[in-house]
Write an enzyme that holds these catalytic residues in place. Structure first.
Site, PDB file in Angstrom:
ATOM      1  N   HIS A 133      -3.396  -4.532   7.996  1.00 30.42           N
ATOM      2  CA  HIS A 133      -3.487  -3.354   8.878  1.00 30.42           C
ATOM      3  C   HIS A 133      -2.541  -3.497  10.066  1.00 30.42           C
ATOM      4  CE1 HIS A 133      -4.878   0.283  10.743  1.00 30.42           C
ATOM      5  NE2 HIS A 133      -5.545   0.535   9.636  1.00 30.42           N
ATOM      6  N   GLY A 134      -1.579  -2.591  10.114  1.00 30.33           N
ATOM      7  CA  GLY A 134      -0.657  -2.540  11.248  1.00 30.33           C
ATOM      8  C   GLY A 134       0.467  -3.566  11.198  1.00 30.33           C
ATOM      9  N   ARG A 176      -6.825  12.901   1.386  1.00 27.79           N
ATOM     10  CA  ARG A 176      -5.709  13.399   2.199  1.00 27.79           C
ATOM     11  C   ARG A 176      -4.348  12.922   1.696  1.00 27.79           C
ATOM     12  NH1 ARG A 176      -6.807  10.097   7.773  1.00 27.79           N
ATOM     13  NH2 ARG A 176      -8.834  11.064   7.517  1.00 27.79           N
ATOM     14  N   HIS A 177      -4.338  11.797   0.956  1.00 26.42           N
ATOM     15  CA  HIS A 177      -3.048  11.368   0.383  1.00 26.42           C
ATOM     16  C   HIS A 177      -3.228  11.037  -1.105  1.00 26.42           C
ATOM     17  CE1 HIS A 177      -4.844   7.639   1.792  1.00 26.42           C
ATOM     18  NE2 HIS A 177      -4.398   7.755   3.036  1.00 26.42           N
ATOM     19  N   GLY A 220       1.306  -1.350   4.360  1.00 28.20           N
ATOM     20  CA  GLY A 220       1.645  -0.007   3.901  1.00 28.20           C
ATOM     21  C   GLY A 220       2.588   0.738   4.812  1.00 28.20           C
ATOM     22  N   HIS A 221       2.054   1.232   5.928  1.00 25.50           N
ATOM     23  CA  HIS A 221       2.782   2.200   6.736  1.00 25.50           C
ATOM     24  C   HIS A 221       4.175   1.730   7.152  1.00 25.50           C
ATOM     25  CE1 HIS A 221       3.875   4.463  10.380  1.00 25.50           C
ATOM     26  NE2 HIS A 221       3.412   5.471   9.668  1.00 25.50           N
ATOM     27  N   ASP A 238      -0.014   4.498  -0.034  1.00 21.80           N
ATOM     28  CA  ASP A 238      -0.686   5.744   0.389  1.00 21.80           C
ATOM     29  C   ASP A 238       0.284   6.753   1.003  1.00 21.80           C
ATOM     30  OD1 ASP A 238      -3.098   4.547  -0.250  1.00 21.80           O
ATOM     31  OD2 ASP A 238      -3.762   4.294   1.821  1.00 21.80           O
ATOM     32  N   HIS A 239       1.199   6.238   1.842  1.00 24.36           N
ATOM     33  CA  HIS A 239       1.990   7.191   2.618  1.00 24.36           C
ATOM     34  C   HIS A 239       3.166   7.781   1.844  1.00 24.36           C
ATOM     35  CE1 HIS A 239      -0.781   6.866   5.739  1.00 24.36           C
ATOM     36  NE2 HIS A 239      -0.584   5.564   5.903  1.00 24.36           N
ATOM     37  N   ASN A 281       0.864  -1.174   0.000  1.00 23.69           N
ATOM     38  CA  ASN A 281       0.000   0.000   0.000  1.00 23.69           C
ATOM     39  C   ASN A 281       0.909   1.237   0.000  1.00 23.69           C
ATOM     40  OD1 ASN A 281      -1.328   2.294   1.143  1.00 23.69           O
ATOM     41  ND2 ASN A 281      -3.007   0.977   1.795  1.00 23.69           N
ATOM     42  N   GLU A 286     -10.962  -9.270   3.638  1.00 26.01           N
ATOM     43  CA  GLU A 286      -9.660  -8.900   4.203  1.00 26.01           C
ATOM     44  C   GLU A 286      -9.857  -8.814   5.710  1.00 26.01           C
ATOM     45  OE1 GLU A 286      -7.555  -5.513   2.586  1.00 26.01           O
ATOM     46  OE2 GLU A 286      -6.336  -5.347   4.400  1.00 26.01           O
ATOM     47  N   GLU A 292      -8.755   0.465  -2.356  1.00 28.63           N
ATOM     48  CA  GLU A 292      -9.530   0.511  -1.098  1.00 28.63           C
ATOM     49  C   GLU A 292     -10.460   1.700  -1.176  1.00 28.63           C
ATOM     50  OE1 GLU A 292      -7.232   0.928   2.414  1.00 28.63           O
ATOM     51  OE2 GLU A 292      -6.052  -0.823   1.976  1.00 28.63           O
ATOM     52  N   HIS A 342      -5.656   3.626  -1.098  1.00 25.76           N
ATOM     53  CA  HIS A 342      -6.957   3.996  -0.538  1.00 25.76           C
ATOM     54  C   HIS A 342      -7.285   5.408  -1.013  1.00 25.76           C
ATOM     55  CE1 HIS A 342      -9.567   4.298   3.402  1.00 25.76           C
ATOM     56  NE2 HIS A 342     -10.239   4.612   2.309  1.00 25.76           N
ATOM     57  N   ARG A 360      -9.310   8.103  -0.301  1.00 24.91           N
ATOM     58  CA  ARG A 360     -10.198   8.541   0.778  1.00 24.91           C
ATOM     59  C   ARG A 360     -11.086   9.677   0.294  1.00 24.91           C
ATOM     60  NH1 ARG A 360      -8.534   6.516   6.064  1.00 24.91           N
ATOM     61  NH2 ARG A 360     -10.224   7.833   6.814  1.00 24.91           N
ATOM     62  N   ARG A 381       3.750  18.927   1.325  1.00 24.35           N
ATOM     63  CA  ARG A 381       4.149  20.166   0.643  1.00 24.35           C
ATOM     64  C   ARG A 381       3.256  20.479  -0.558  1.00 24.35           C
ATOM     65  NH1 ARG A 381       9.239  22.354   2.064  1.00 24.35           N
ATOM     66  NH2 ARG A 381       9.215  22.165   4.308  1.00 24.35           N
ATOM     67  N   THR A 441      -7.973   3.674   8.955  1.00 24.59           N
ATOM     68  CA  THR A 441      -9.192   2.873   9.074  1.00 24.59           C
ATOM     69  C   THR A 441      -9.213   2.197  10.446  1.00 24.59           C
ATOM     70  OG1 THR A 441      -8.785   2.407   6.757  1.00 24.59           O
ATOM     71  CG2 THR A 441     -10.611   1.234   7.792  1.00 24.59           C
TER      72      THR A 441
END
Ligand code: PXP
Length: 243
Positions: free
Chosen positions: A192-193, A51-52, A214-215, A10-11, A8, A153, A72, A45, A47, A19, A103
Site C-alpha cells: 500500500h502506497g 468501481r474498477h 499498484g498505483h 486495478d488502476h 496490482n 499483509e 483482494e 481488488h 470492490r 469511459r 483501502t
C-alpha cells in the site's frame, strides 16, 4: 533475498471505467507485466461497488494467468461466493468502506474477528491461501494467527505517508510486526502506497515474501510504459533484507 513483486492492476481498469469501455484491459496488462519476468503474481481488488475491476475481469484473469493470482476482497457473502467459484491461489481479506478512495487501514481484528475467522476457514477449506491485511501491531498479528490465516499483509500506508521525522518509527513498527508474524508461522507480505522512491527500506525488512504494488506502477506506466515502470520498481526492491 529481496521480496517478490505482485503487481496490482486495478488502476488499468480505473482508466477503462473512465469511459465505460473495453480499453485498457487489465488482463492484457497483467500478461504484459508477467512477460517482463520480474513479476511473480497479479493482484486485483474486486470492490463491492465494482468501481474498477468487475466480475468478468476476475474470471478472465483466473483463466488467462499462469502465475499466482491474489484476489483482494471484503468479507461480504457475495464476494466470498465469487472467490470460492474463481478459486484464486490467494485471497487477501481487506476492510472496505464505500466512501474511501482506497483501502484506508488494516482489518479491525478485534471487531471483525469472528467473521474474518469464518471466511478464512471457508476459503482455506477450499485450498485457497488466506492473507489478512493488517496494521503492523502485535495485537493484529496475534489475532491474524488465531483466525487461521496463512499470510498477513502488513499495511505500509502509514510508513509511506509519514513525514521524515516519524518515518523511522513507522518502519520499525513494520519490522517488528514482520519478525513477530514470521515467528508465529505466518507468511509475511506488505503493501500500500509503495513506489520506487520509498520501497527500498521496506524491501530490506526481514521475512517479507511478496510486495503488492499498484498505483505507483500504473501511474508511471502511463508515462514510460508498463515494462519500464516494472523494471524501475523491481530495481528499487533489490536490497538485501537486514536481520
Ligand atoms: N495491498 C492492499 C491490501 C491494497 O488494498 C492495495 C490497494 O488496492 C494495495 C496493496 C496496493 O496499494 P497501491 O495501489 O497503493 O500500491
Amino acid at each position: 533475498m529481496a521480496p517478490r513483486l505482485f503487481v496490482n492492476v486495478d488502476h488499468v481498469a480505473t482508466v477503462r471505467q473512465a469511459r465505460r469501455t473495453v480499453q485498457p484491459d487489465p488482463v492484457e496488462a497483467a500478461l504484459v507485466a508477467v512477460s517482463t519476468g520480474k513479476v511473480v503474481g497479479i493482484t486485483v481488488h474486486l470492490r463491492e461497488d465494482r468501481r474498477h475491476i468487475n466480475d468478468n475481469d476476475v474470471a478472465r484473469m483466473k483463466s488467462a494467468l499462469h502465475v499466482p493470482f491474489n484476489l483482494e476482497m471484503s468479507c461480504t457473502e457475495q464476494i466470498v461466493g465469487i472467490c470460492l467459484r474463481t478459486h484464486p491461489e490467494e485471497a487477501t481479506l481487506v476492510p472496505e468502506n464505500r466512501e474511501e478512495v482506497t483501502t484506508e487501514g488494516g482489518l479491525d481484528m478485534n471487531r471483525q474477528f469472528n467473521r474474518v475467522r469464518e471466511v478464512t476457514r471457508r476459503l482455506r477449506a477450499d485450498g485457497i491461501m488466506v492473507s489478512l491485511f493488517i496494521d503492523p501491531n502485535s495485537t493484529s498479528v496475534k489475532l491474524a494467527a488465531d483466525a487461521g490465516a496463512t499470510h498477513v499483509e502488513l499495511h505500509t500506508g502509514r510508513y509511506c505517508d509519514a513525514p521524515p521525522d516519524t518515518r523511522p518509527r513507522e518502519l520499525e513498527a513494520l519490522r517488528e510486526a514482520a519478525i513477530q508474524a514470521h515467528a508465529m508461522g505466518l507468511v509475511v507480505n506488505a503493501g500500500h502506497g509503495l513506489s520506487s522512491s520509498n520501497v527500498g527500506p521496506v524491501a530490506a525488512i526481514p521475512h517479507l515474501l511478496d510486495l503488492n504494488i499498484g498505483h505507483s506502477i500504473i501511474a508511471r506506466a502511463v508515462l514510460v510504459g508498463l515494462p519500464q515502470a516494472i523494471s524501475e520498481i523491481h530495481a528499487a526492491m533489490q536490497v538485501a533484507p537486514q536481520d
